[in-house]
Design a protein around this motif. Structure first.
Motif, short mmCIF file in Angstrom:
data_model
loop_
_atom_site.label_atom_id
_atom_site.label_comp_id
_atom_site.label_asym_id
_atom_site.label_seq_id
_atom_site.Cartn_x
_atom_site.Cartn_y
_atom_site.Cartn_z
N ARG A 101 16.18 0.99 -5.35
CA ARG A 101 17.61 0.87 -5.10
C ARG A 101 17.96 1.26 -3.66
N GLU A 102 16.95 1.73 -2.94
CA GLU A 102 17.14 2.08 -1.53
C GLU A 102 16.39 1.06 -0.67
N ASN A 103 16.45 1.23 0.63
CA ASN A 103 15.70 0.38 1.56
C ASN A 103 16.02 -1.09 1.35
N GLU A 104 17.29 -1.39 1.04
CA GLU A 104 17.74 -2.77 0.84
C GLU A 104 16.97 -3.48 -0.28
N GLY A 105 16.37 -2.69 -1.16
CA GLY A 105 15.64 -3.28 -2.28
C GLY A 105 14.20 -3.63 -2.00
N PHE A 106 13.75 -3.48 -0.75
CA PHE A 106 12.36 -3.81 -0.42
C PHE A 106 11.42 -2.75 -0.96
N LEU A 107 10.20 -3.16 -1.25
CA LEU A 107 9.21 -2.28 -1.86
C LEU A 107 8.14 -1.86 -0.85
N PHE A 108 8.53 -1.80 0.40
CA PHE A 108 7.66 -1.30 1.45
C PHE A 108 8.51 -0.62 2.51
N ARG A 109 7.88 0.21 3.32
CA ARG A 109 8.56 0.87 4.43
C ARG A 109 7.75 0.63 5.71
N VAL A 110 8.44 0.39 6.79
CA VAL A 110 7.81 0.38 8.11
C VAL A 110 8.35 1.59 8.87
N LEU A 111 7.47 2.51 9.20
CA LEU A 111 7.85 3.79 9.80
C LEU A 111 7.21 3.94 11.18
N TYR A 112 7.84 4.74 12.02
CA TYR A 112 7.26 5.03 13.32
C TYR A 112 7.46 6.50 13.63
N PHE A 113 6.54 7.05 14.37
CA PHE A 113 6.66 8.42 14.88
C PHE A 113 5.69 8.57 16.03
N GLY A 114 6.21 8.87 17.21
CA GLY A 114 5.34 8.99 18.37
C GLY A 114 4.66 7.67 18.67
N ASN A 115 3.33 7.67 18.62
CA ASN A 115 2.58 6.45 18.89
C ASN A 115 1.98 5.84 17.62
N ARG A 116 2.55 6.20 16.46
CA ARG A 116 2.02 5.72 15.17
C ARG A 116 3.01 4.78 14.49
N ILE A 117 2.49 3.64 14.01
CA ILE A 117 3.26 2.72 13.17
C ILE A 117 2.62 2.73 11.79
N SER A 118 3.43 2.98 10.76
CA SER A 118 2.91 3.09 9.40
C SER A 118 3.59 2.08 8.48
N LEU A 119 2.80 1.51 7.61
CA LEU A 119 3.30 0.62 6.55
C LEU A 119 3.00 1.28 5.22
N GLU A 120 4.04 1.63 4.47
CA GLU A 120 3.87 2.18 3.13
C GLU A 120 4.25 1.11 2.12
N THR A 121 3.38 0.86 1.17
CA THR A 121 3.53 -0.27 0.26
C THR A 121 3.45 0.18 -1.19
N TYR A 122 4.37 -0.31 -1.99
CA TYR A 122 4.32 -0.09 -3.44
C TYR A 122 3.26 -1.01 -4.01
N HIS A 123 2.39 -0.46 -4.84
CA HIS A 123 1.19 -1.19 -5.27
C HIS A 123 1.51 -2.44 -6.09
N ALA A 124 2.70 -2.55 -6.64
CA ALA A 124 3.05 -3.76 -7.38
C ALA A 124 3.11 -4.98 -6.46
N LEU A 125 3.35 -4.76 -5.17
CA LEU A 125 3.42 -5.87 -4.22
C LEU A 125 2.05 -6.46 -3.93
N THR A 126 1.12 -5.60 -3.56
CA THR A 126 -0.20 -6.06 -3.14
C THR A 126 -1.15 -4.87 -3.09
N ASP A 127 -2.39 -5.14 -2.72
CA ASP A 127 -3.39 -4.09 -2.57
C ASP A 127 -3.61 -3.80 -1.09
N GLY A 128 -4.61 -2.98 -0.79
CA GLY A 128 -4.85 -2.58 0.59
C GLY A 128 -5.16 -3.75 1.51
#
Length: 444
Positions: A101-128
């Motif tokens: 119900r958050e993140n506009e309904g998407f089941l992943f997050r794209v995050l940044y901090f310093g020089n790091r870009i992270s993709l967090e994914t809910y496993h129902a979408l896909t695997d690694g």
């Protein structure tokens, strides 16, 4: 014959969850997030505006990610998400539960901090593997925006607006053969105990070694890297938790296996199978070499294509059961939740080897390293994930308990075998500050 493409009308409709994905919405909770993280550490500070532009460009090339989850009367299903995903500055612990119900309904997050870009994914979408393709496309698009001098690669960023229909096929149904099939081994494994961390917090420890050295040591022992690391993990748990004593419950490791290369399928959805390796410590005095031999033999047997096909047949046949299909969703959830829990009880921990990460040579120099993190659960308090980028081999432990003796024993054993390691963590150990994987520090 031409390649079948996805029509725009099809992309704006609904689709079923794949055979592995169906259990995750029913089984997920605050303590069982079923979220994993892939990160790229760049050699320069991330520019949020450019990252947002890249995400807006990439999302339309990945219909597997451009969805939101809905609950139907009989099953959960995905429908195209009309909203636009947003990048965020990292604030939470890694792999926080995904609230649809958050993140506009998407089941992943794209995050940044310093020089790091992270993709967090809910496993129902896909695997690694599916998530890695999304992250690589996002990275290359971002780097092209930030560095316009990078030549645009044919076939990489100029992908068609209508993706190949094969990327949305359910690989499990594609390879299904009407066979007897069999259920995975269900004996209860030994489980780790410890003091729970605060709400949704997880402790992360990265150990970075030379890829060539890891490969060399595994070859010296005559086993694969996965068999080698699984054996070190089993040995560490036996020595630290059981103090080398006999145990009725086996120390077992769940290993997700990417099925794409084995069955020649290029789906962007989940297409993996979890196999189990482990050791029954029915006596004291068992050597590390004995564990290696047992684990390597188990892994070779489990990876036989016919055995994987039979596992798949069991899973698909169960999902097609007319009695189960006829139950409403809330009844299915009552069945799937304990089924997931029972499956986790057959493993002490999990180890996922994503393998070698590669970027096109025009982009490779901008990335320093990749990291892979799994979310721990109530039953599997410690999990391990590994990947390599160039000569940097990163072993990442995530845990939801305060104790870190297993991780410490694991890395000490690798060091004893001549493997030099650089450790990073998001916690203090023994009141000694260690660099955080986020670039921040937290007190234990």
């Amino acid at each position: 014959m031409g390649t079948k493409m996805i029509k725009s009308s099809q992309m704006n409709s609904w689709r079923r969850l794949d055979n592995s994905a169906r259990i995750f919405p029913a089984a997920s909770s605050v303590t069982t997030a079923n979220v994993f993280r892939l990160s790229c550490v760049l050699r320069e500070e991330v520019r949020p505006e450019a990252l947002q532009q890249a995400l807006s460009d990439v999302i339309h090339r990945f219909p597997a990610f451009n969805v939101r989850l809905r609950a139907g009367f009989f099953w959960y299903y995905f429908e195209t998400n009309p909203n636009s995903p947003k990048v965020s500055r990292e604030e939470l612990y890694p792999c926080a539960p995904m609230n649809r119900r958050e993140n506009e309904g998407f089941l992943f997050r794209v995050l940044y901090f310093g020089n790091r870009i992270s993709l967090e994914t809910y496993h129902a979408l896909t695997d690694g593997t599916g998530a890695l393709e999304f992250l690589k496309d996002l990275l290359c698009t971002y780097l092209t925006i930030v560095h316009p001098n990078i030549p645009l690669l044919s076939g990489w960023l100029d992908k068609p607006a209508s993706p190949n229909a094969a990327v949305l096929e359910d690989g499990y149904n594609k390879i299904y053969k009407k066979a007897r099939g069999f259920a995975p081994f269900t004996r209860r494994a030994y489980h780790l105990h410890g003091t729970p961390l605060p709400f949704t917090a997880i402790k992360v420890v990265h150990g970075v070694a030379s890829t060539q050295k890891i490969l060399a040591v595994a070859r010296e022992h005559g086993v694969t890297v996965t068999a080698f690391l699984s054996s070190v993990l089993i040995w560490s748990i036996w020595q630290e938790e059981l103090k080398g004593r006999p145990s009725w419950s086996p120390v077992a490791v769940s290993l997700p296996v990417n099925l794409r290369a084995i069955f020649d399928t290029n789906t962007a959805l989940n297409f993996f199978e979890c196999i189990g390796v482990g050791m029954q410590f029915n006596r004291s005095g068992i050597t590390f070499e004995e564990i290696l031999k047992v684990v390597s033999g188990q892994l070779a047997k489990e990876l036989i294509k016919e055995n994987l096909s039979q596992r798949n047949a069991y899973k698909v046949r169960l999902s097609r059961n007319p009695i189960l299909r006829g139950f409403p969703l809330f009844i299915k959830n009552l069945v799937l939740r304990p089924s997931y829990r029972m499956g986790e009880l057959t493993a002490t921990t999990a180890l996922s080897n994503l393998g070698r990460v590669e970027l096109p040579k025009e982009y490779a120099a901008y990335a320093e390293n990749f990291e892979f993190i799994l979310s721990p659960t109530e039953s599997n308090a410690i999990k391990c994930a590994v990947c390599s980028y160039g000569d940097r081999f990163t072993i990442s432990f995530s845990s939801n308990i305060e104790q870190y003796h297993i991780q410490r024993a694991f890395f000490r054993y690798l060091t004893a075998l001549g493997i030099e390691l650089t450790l990073e963590t998001n916690y203090f150990y023994d009141n000694k500050p260690v660099a955080s994987p986020k670039g921040r520090k937290h007190k234990q």
